[in-house]
Design a protein around this motif. Sequence first.
Motif, PDB file in Angstrom:
ATOM      1  N   GLY A  14     -35.994 -20.336  11.217  1.00  0.00           N
ATOM      2  CA  GLY A  14     -34.562 -20.222  11.521  1.00  0.00           C
ATOM      3  C   GLY A  14     -33.949 -21.531  11.984  1.00  0.00           C
ATOM      4  O   GLY A  14     -34.640 -22.448  12.433  1.00  0.00           O
ATOM      5  N   LEU A  15     -32.631 -21.597  11.911  1.00  0.00           N
ATOM      6  CA  LEU A  15     -31.907 -22.836  12.225  1.00  0.00           C
ATOM      7  C   LEU A  15     -31.567 -22.978  13.709  1.00  0.00           C
ATOM      8  O   LEU A  15     -31.208 -24.068  14.158  1.00  0.00           O
ATOM      9  CB  LEU A  15     -30.616 -22.903  11.394  1.00  0.00           C
ATOM     10  N   GLY A  16     -31.632 -21.892  14.467  1.00  0.00           N
ATOM     11  CA  GLY A  16     -31.361 -21.979  15.911  1.00  0.00           C
ATOM     12  C   GLY A  16     -29.946 -22.387  16.249  1.00  0.00           C
ATOM     13  O   GLY A  16     -29.716 -23.116  17.216  1.00  0.00           O
ATOM     14  N   THR A  58     -42.444 -21.614   8.184  1.00  0.00           N
ATOM     15  CA  THR A  58     -41.597 -22.673   8.719  1.00  0.00           C
ATOM     16  C   THR A  58     -40.451 -23.005   7.767  1.00  0.00           C
ATOM     17  O   THR A  58     -40.301 -22.407   6.703  1.00  0.00           O
ATOM     18  CB  THR A  58     -42.417 -23.948   8.989  1.00  0.00           C
ATOM     19  N   GLY A  59     -39.660 -23.983   8.182  1.00  0.00           N
ATOM     20  CA  GLY A  59     -38.581 -24.509   7.352  1.00  0.00           C
ATOM     21  C   GLY A  59     -38.494 -26.003   7.567  1.00  0.00           C
ATOM     22  O   GLY A  59     -39.301 -26.593   8.302  1.00  0.00           O
ATOM     23  N   ARG A  60     -37.520 -26.626   6.958  1.00  0.00           N
ATOM     24  CA  ARG A  60     -37.349 -28.070   7.140  1.00  0.00           C
ATOM     25  C   ARG A  60     -37.071 -28.388   8.609  1.00  0.00           C
ATOM     26  O   ARG A  60     -36.360 -27.658   9.295  1.00  0.00           O
ATOM     27  CB  ARG A  60     -36.197 -28.575   6.263  1.00  0.00           C
ATOM     28  N   CYS A 102     -46.678 -21.977   5.798  1.00  0.00           N
ATOM     29  CA  CYS A 102     -45.997 -21.883   4.515  1.00  0.00           C
ATOM     30  C   CYS A 102     -44.503 -22.044   4.777  1.00  0.00           C
ATOM     31  O   CYS A 102     -44.031 -21.873   5.901  1.00  0.00           O
ATOM     32  CB  CYS A 102     -46.305 -20.570   3.798  1.00  0.00           C
ATOM     33  N   ARG A 103     -43.761 -22.383   3.733  1.00  0.00           N
ATOM     34  CA  ARG A 103     -42.340 -22.686   3.869  1.00  0.00           C
ATOM     35  C   ARG A 103     -41.460 -21.514   3.422  1.00  0.00           C
ATOM     36  O   ARG A 103     -41.721 -20.895   2.397  1.00  0.00           O
ATOM     37  CB  ARG A 103     -41.981 -23.901   3.018  1.00  0.00           C
ATOM     38  N   GLN A 104     -40.422 -21.269   4.183  1.00  0.00           N
ATOM     39  CA  GLN A 104     -39.318 -20.423   3.733  1.00  0.00           C
ATOM     40  C   GLN A 104     -38.208 -21.387   3.313  1.00  0.00           C
ATOM     41  O   GLN A 104     -37.556 -21.997   4.155  1.00  0.00           O
ATOM     42  CB  GLN A 104     -38.839 -19.489   4.841  1.00  0.00           C
ATOM     43  N   HIS A 112     -37.442 -11.610   4.206  1.00  0.00           N
ATOM     44  CA  HIS A 112     -37.801 -12.669   3.265  1.00  0.00           C
ATOM     45  C   HIS A 112     -38.833 -13.611   3.877  1.00  0.00           C
ATOM     46  O   HIS A 112     -39.783 -14.042   3.195  1.00  0.00           O
ATOM     47  CB  HIS A 112     -36.548 -13.445   2.860  1.00  0.00           C
ATOM     48  N   ALA A 113     -38.680 -13.927   5.170  1.00  0.00           N
ATOM     49  CA  ALA A 113     -39.633 -14.814   5.847  1.00  0.00           C
ATOM     50  C   ALA A 113     -41.029 -14.203   5.838  1.00  0.00           C
ATOM     51  O   ALA A 113     -42.026 -14.885   5.543  1.00  0.00           O
ATOM     52  CB  ALA A 113     -39.182 -15.092   7.274  1.00  0.00           C
ATOM     53  N   VAL A 114     -41.117 -12.919   6.143  1.00  0.00           N
ATOM     54  CA  VAL A 114     -42.418 -12.242   6.139  1.00  0.00           C
ATOM     55  C   VAL A 114     -43.009 -12.232   4.732  1.00  0.00           C
ATOM     56  O   VAL A 114     -44.200 -12.496   4.541  1.00  0.00           O
ATOM     57  CB  VAL A 114     -42.261 -10.808   6.691  1.00  0.00           C
ATOM     58  N   TRP A 115     -42.183 -11.969   3.732  1.00  0.00           N
ATOM     59  CA  TRP A 115     -42.648 -11.929   2.344  1.00  0.00           C
ATOM     60  C   TRP A 115     -43.203 -13.276   1.899  1.00  0.00           C
ATOM     61  O   TRP A 115     -44.140 -13.333   1.092  1.00  0.00           O
ATOM     62  CB  TRP A 115     -41.495 -11.491   1.432  1.00  0.00           C
ATOM     63  N   CYS A 116     -42.668 -14.375   2.430  1.00  0.00           N
ATOM     64  CA  CYS A 116     -43.156 -15.710   2.077  1.00  0.00           C
ATOM     65  C   CYS A 116     -44.637 -15.895   2.434  1.00  0.00           C
ATOM     66  O   CYS A 116     -45.317 -16.742   1.858  1.00  0.00           O
ATOM     67  CB  CYS A 116     -42.323 -16.788   2.780  1.00  0.00           C
TER      68      CYS A 116
END
Length: 286
Positions: A14-16, A58-60, A102-104, A112-116
Amino acid sequence: MVRKLRKAVFPVGGLGTRFLPATKAMPKEMLPVVDKPLIQYAVEEALEAGIEQMIFVTGRGKHAIEDHFDIAYELEATMAGRGKSLTVLEGTRLTPGNIAYCRQQEPMGLGHAVWCARDIVGDEPFAVLLADDFMVGKPGCLKQMVEAYEKVGGNMICAQEVAHENTDKYGIITPGTRDGALTEVKGLVEKPKPEAAPSNLAIVGRYILQPEVMRVLESQEKGAGGEIQLTDAMARMIGEMPFHGVTFDGVRHDCGDKAGFIQANIALALERADVGPAVKAFIDRL
């Protein structure tokens, strides 16, 4: 036979935005409660419950989380050279190989995050822990859930009673039979208006799910907020396997909220022998 729970997914992509500008360059999961980041509390809770593999979605811009659970050679060498104990870092060093990342690629919701994480989870049950929901109790929240899971199996969510006027902030349970802390889940509704809510028993950030949920998420359409909701996918599985909510015996701090985050810091600081007296004296002067 109830399948053993070995894996846990931590959606940390998430972007927070609610904590900007603090989270512009730092993941919100690294925000500290006293002197330990939220994500470390969640990992320690998982370890206490017997989890063997931590899966971070995770994400960027989330490199700080990976670095936090890595070996910091320069820091450790400097501390050792100055005769300082490294015990303060013990909770940040996990056994090699028991963390996976792994990346979302885009923020499309919790489901969607869980599915990743589907390929890492494989054909095993798994836990999901949201670090924003800071759960304080003995034993920890996930351990309480695992003890219940080993008796009834199936899907399981952590439940907490909330004020009726706040049901539109949570996934809400349609309750069936109750047995102590266990409540049968007959239905789930994502963020219902208070007048339409089937109860005031809300889903909070801990789950134990069977791998079949991944196949449901593959075809899950967007729901509330235009995101792929985990609650909607779980609702589609009701009736196919046991499904229960466990009311957590402890305190939840909503650290996704600024006031809740500050309250968590105060509450934990007051329990600490090293900082508690000074914080209490400050509060008494206010």
